[in-house]
Motif scaffolding. Structure first.
Motif, PDB file in Angstrom:
ATOM      1  N   ASP A   1      20.512  32.823 138.790  1.00 53.65           N
ATOM      2  CA  ASP A   1      19.213  32.148 138.773  1.00 53.65           C
ATOM      3  C   ASP A   1      18.526  32.370 137.434  1.00 53.65           C
ATOM      4  N   ARG A   2      18.398  31.291 136.657  1.00 51.29           N
ATOM      5  CA  ARG A   2      17.798  31.390 135.325  1.00 51.29           C
ATOM      6  C   ARG A   2      16.275  31.440 135.350  1.00 51.29           C
ATOM      7  N   CYS A   3      15.691  31.416 136.539  1.00 46.70           N
ATOM      8  CA  CYS A   3      14.232  31.533 136.630  1.00 46.70           C
ATOM      9  C   CYS A   3      13.764  32.978 136.449  1.00 46.70           C
ATOM     10  N   GLU A   4      14.705  33.887 136.318  1.00 45.48           N
ATOM     11  CA  GLU A   4      14.355  35.294 136.129  1.00 45.48           C
ATOM     12  C   GLU A   4      13.371  35.457 134.963  1.00 45.48           C
ATOM     13  N   GLY A   5      12.259  36.094 135.216  1.00 45.21           N
ATOM     14  CA  GLY A   5      11.257  36.332 134.183  1.00 45.21           C
ATOM     15  C   GLY A   5      10.401  35.128 133.866  1.00 45.21           C
ATOM     16  N   MET A   6      10.574  34.032 134.590  1.00 44.31           N
ATOM     17  CA  MET A   6       9.806  32.805 134.309  1.00 44.31           C
ATOM     18  C   MET A   6       8.954  32.458 135.529  1.00 44.31           C
ATOM     19  N   ASP A   7       7.679  32.690 135.460  1.00 40.18           N
ATOM     20  CA  ASP A   7       6.771  32.388 136.563  1.00 40.18           C
ATOM     21  C   ASP A   7       6.088  31.043 136.350  1.00 40.18           C
ATOM     22  N   ASN A   8       6.183  30.174 137.366  1.00 39.06           N
ATOM     23  CA  ASN A   8       5.510  28.868 137.344  1.00 39.06           C
ATOM     24  C   ASN A   8       5.860  28.046 136.104  1.00 39.06           C
ATOM     25  N   LYS A   9       7.169  28.072 135.741  1.00 33.21           N
ATOM     26  CA  LYS A   9       7.633  27.277 134.615  1.00 33.21           C
ATOM     27  C   LYS A   9       8.921  26.557 135.015  1.00 33.21           C
ATOM     28  N   TYR A  10       9.447  25.751 134.063  1.00 34.36           N
ATOM     29  CA  TYR A  10      10.698  25.036 134.282  1.00 34.36           C
ATOM     30  C   TYR A  10      11.753  25.597 133.331  1.00 34.36           C
ATOM     31  N   VAL A  11      12.996  25.623 133.779  1.00 36.12           N
ATOM     32  CA  VAL A  11      14.069  26.156 132.941  1.00 36.12           C
ATOM     33  C   VAL A  11      15.276  25.233 132.989  1.00 36.12           C
ATOM     34  N   ASN A  12      16.105  25.352 131.940  1.00 34.38           N
ATOM     35  CA  ASN A  12      17.362  24.603 131.930  1.00 34.38           C
ATOM     36  C   ASN A  12      18.295  25.129 133.016  1.00 34.38           C
ATOM     37  N   VAL A  13      19.195  24.242 133.464  1.00 31.99           N
ATOM     38  CA  VAL A  13      20.151  24.594 134.510  1.00 31.99           C
ATOM     39  C   VAL A  13      21.526  24.742 133.881  1.00 31.99           C
ATOM     40  N   ALA A  14      22.237  25.815 134.233  1.00 32.15           N
ATOM     41  CA  ALA A  14      23.566  26.044 133.681  1.00 32.15           C
ATOM     42  C   ALA A  14      24.504  24.888 134.027  1.00 32.15           C
ATOM     43  N   GLY A  15      25.206  24.350 133.007  1.00 30.69           N
ATOM     44  CA  GLY A  15      26.209  23.298 133.220  1.00 30.69           C
ATOM     45  C   GLY A  15      25.687  21.888 133.123  1.00 30.69           C
TER      46      GLY A  15
ATOM     47  N   TYR B   1      16.869  20.398 135.385  1.00 33.60           N
ATOM     48  CA  TYR B   1      15.913  21.509 135.240  1.00 33.60           C
ATOM     49  C   TYR B   1      15.646  22.118 136.618  1.00 33.60           C
ATOM     50  N   ALA B   2      15.125  23.334 136.587  1.00 32.97           N
ATOM     51  CA  ALA B   2      14.759  24.037 137.817  1.00 32.97           C
ATOM     52  C   ALA B   2      13.303  24.452 137.716  1.00 32.97           C
ATOM     53  N   ARG B   3      12.583  24.331 138.825  1.00 32.11           N
ATOM     54  CA  ARG B   3      11.184  24.741 138.861  1.00 32.11           C
ATOM     55  C   ARG B   3      11.132  26.180 139.385  1.00 32.11           C
ATOM     56  N   CYS B   4      10.398  27.023 138.690  1.00 33.80           N
ATOM     57  CA  CYS B   4      10.349  28.453 139.020  1.00 33.80           C
ATOM     58  C   CYS B   4       9.006  28.842 139.639  1.00 33.80           C
TER      59      CYS B   4
ATOM     60  N   HIS C   1      15.998  13.582 122.481  1.00 35.30           N
ATOM     61  CA  HIS C   1      16.820  14.309 121.518  1.00 35.30           C
ATOM     62  C   HIS C   1      17.835  15.179 122.263  1.00 35.30           C
ATOM     63  N   LYS C   2      19.070  15.081 121.802  1.00 29.45           N
ATOM     64  CA  LYS C   2      20.121  15.804 122.505  1.00 29.45           C
ATOM     65  C   LYS C   2      19.881  17.316 122.485  1.00 29.45           C
ATOM     66  N   ILE C   3      19.967  17.920 123.626  1.00 24.78           N
ATOM     67  CA  ILE C   3      19.815  19.373 123.773  1.00 24.78           C
ATOM     68  C   ILE C   3      21.201  19.979 124.019  1.00 24.78           C
ATOM     69  N   SER C   4      21.518  21.000 123.248  1.00 31.66           N
ATOM     70  CA  SER C   4      22.851  21.616 123.395  1.00 31.66           C
ATOM     71  C   SER C   4      22.753  23.138 123.448  1.00 31.66           C
ATOM     72  N   TYR C   5      21.755  23.618 124.164  1.00 31.52           N
ATOM     73  CA  TYR C   5      21.654  25.062 124.315  1.00 31.52           C
ATOM     74  C   TYR C   5      22.885  25.615 125.025  1.00 31.52           C
ATOM     75  N   ILE C   6      23.302  26.810 124.639  1.00 31.21           N
ATOM     76  CA  ILE C   6      24.429  27.454 125.313  1.00 31.21           C
ATOM     77  C   ILE C   6      24.114  27.657 126.800  1.00 31.21           C
ATOM     78  N   ALA C   7      22.846  27.840 127.098  1.00 26.46           N
ATOM     79  CA  ALA C   7      22.415  28.108 128.476  1.00 26.46           C
ATOM     80  C   ALA C   7      22.760  26.971 129.410  1.00 26.46           C
ATOM     81  N   CYS C   8      22.761  25.722 128.928  1.00 27.49           N
ATOM     82  CA  CYS C   8      23.012  24.593 129.822  1.00 27.49           C
ATOM     83  C   CYS C   8      24.293  23.842 129.498  1.00 27.49           C
ATOM     84  N   ALA C   9      25.022  24.302 128.517  1.00 28.57           N
ATOM     85  CA  ALA C   9      26.262  23.601 128.110  1.00 28.57           C
ATOM     86  C   ALA C   9      27.258  23.600 129.271  1.00 28.57           C
ATOM     87  N   ALA C  10      28.029  22.524 129.362  1.00 28.13           N
ATOM     88  CA  ALA C  10      29.019  22.394 130.431  1.00 28.13           C
ATOM     89  C   ALA C  10      30.158  23.378 130.219  1.00 28.13           C
TER      90      ALA C  10
END
Length: 354
Positions: A296-310, A315-318, A345-354
């Motif tokens: 769960d990438r929402c760790e440490g993120m309160d009431n925010k949105y985060v990228n989803v792995a893969g 996105y995931a709502r935290c 704009h293309k996003i290619s963070y390692i966190a969400c890369a396939a």
């Protein structure tokens, strides 16, 4: 990396409960650590004994005082002649001023201050004298004898280093209330030895023996026994170094190299600072968007949105650090965790890369 180095790096503070005690422990303090029903010498006394409660639920103490001229022998659990007992608290006691007051007329008594001396009782009064040079007074024979016939008892030394061993019998074994895998034993001279159960065992305070950890009944005052971890591998496949804890994106263990060649069963557990995740490839804490984590990438993120792995378009709502729902940007749009919105704009963070 050995365990000693790890402990130094982490500035671990070990507190020794024995040295933190005051010079004299209370009866309740002593009995709370002892096996049920044990006899003890009351701290700062030579003739006052007590028996600890015979069960954990009992609250009362049996108590007694030795008859005049006797001291309590904590090793035999009975009162005995002063000459036969080494009282650890004797330096604080006032000896009977006149033992002849209760002795038979004509009795010979040992001089507690001098093995060569003796006391003669006449009309209830003491008369001190000494044996001829080279002889010792034998209390049982009431006579002066050669040194080979009588061993002069050692004088009681000052209060020994450990306060609890002053009041209990030599050889007594009891639980360590700071660690269920350890126990204590009082040895000669009032010394307290701290002992460790073998790997895979803990101290059962009801049987006073080391048993398999799962069968151990820890002392009620001891911290709960934590299960041994297998994150550092098995004896056939040992892992040493920094290992992701697989329970969170930021947590990791430090597996030490043990001297006995076995896996570290008590690895140190740590977490990266907020905003960083643990990277197993580099053994480092990195920006959370530069670490691939399938938890769960929402760790440490309160009431925010985060990228989803893969999937960089999702996105995931935290809330309170956990995912409560997920969503996806429109076609050809990507979610940017930094700006908290969808972007063409293309996003290619390692966190969400396939």
């Amino acid at each position: 990396m050995d365990k000693t180095t790890i402990r130094i790096l982490l500035a671990t503070t070990v507190v020794a409960w024995v040295n933190a005690e005051s010079e004299y422990l209370s009866v309740r303090d002593i009995c709370s650590r002892m096996p049920a029903g044990i006899f003890i010498l009351r701290p700062n006394s030579c003739n006052n004994w007590l028996q600890c409660p015979t069960s954990p639920d009992a609250q009362d103490y049996d108590e007694g005082f030795c008859a005049y001229g006797l001291y309590f022998n904590k090793d035999s659990n009975r009162c005995d002649s002063i000459e036969n007992v080494s009282c650890p608290f004797e330096s604080t006691q006032t000896k009977p001023e006149n033992r002849c007051a209760t002795a038979k007329d004509g009795a010979f008594l040992a001089d507690p201050e001098n093995c060569n001396g003796f006391v003669f009782c006449a009309n209830g009064e003491e008369t001190r004298s000494s044996c001829p040079k080279g002889l010792l007074f034998h209390p049982s024979k009431s006579a002066c004898v050669y040194p080979k016939e009588y061993k002069c008892p050692k004088k009681s030394e000052n209060i020994s280093a450990d306060p609890i061993c002053n009041s209990i019998a030599t050889g007594t074994i009891f639980a360590d209330i700071t660690d269920c895998t350890k126990y204590h034993q009082c040895t000669n001279g009032g010394k307290l030895d701290s002992l460790q159960c073998a790997d895979g065992q803990a101290f059962n305070h009801t049987t006073l023996k080391c048993v398999p950890r799962k069968a151990a009944v820890c002392h009620p005052l001891a911290p709960e026994l934590q299960p041994e971890l297998e994150v550092c591998g098995t004896e056939g496949n040992i892992r040493v170094g920094y290992i992701a804890d697989e329970a969170s994106c930021s947590g990791y263990y430090i597996c030490a190299k043990e001297d006995d060649g076995k896996p570290d069963r008590k690895p140190t557990h740590l977490k990266c600072q907020n905003g960083y995740f643990f990277d197993s490839n580099t053994w480092s804490c990195r920006d959370r968007l530069n670490v691939k984590c399938n938890l769960d990438r929402c760790e440490g993120m309160d009431n925010k949105y985060v990228n989803v792995a893969g999937d960089c378009g999702a996105y995931a709502r935290c809330k309170n650090g956990v995912t409560i729902n997920t969503g996806k940007c429109e076609s050809d749009y990507f979610f940017d965790e930094r700006t908290q919105g969808c972007t063409p704009h293309k996003i290619s963070y390692i966190a969400c890369a396939a």
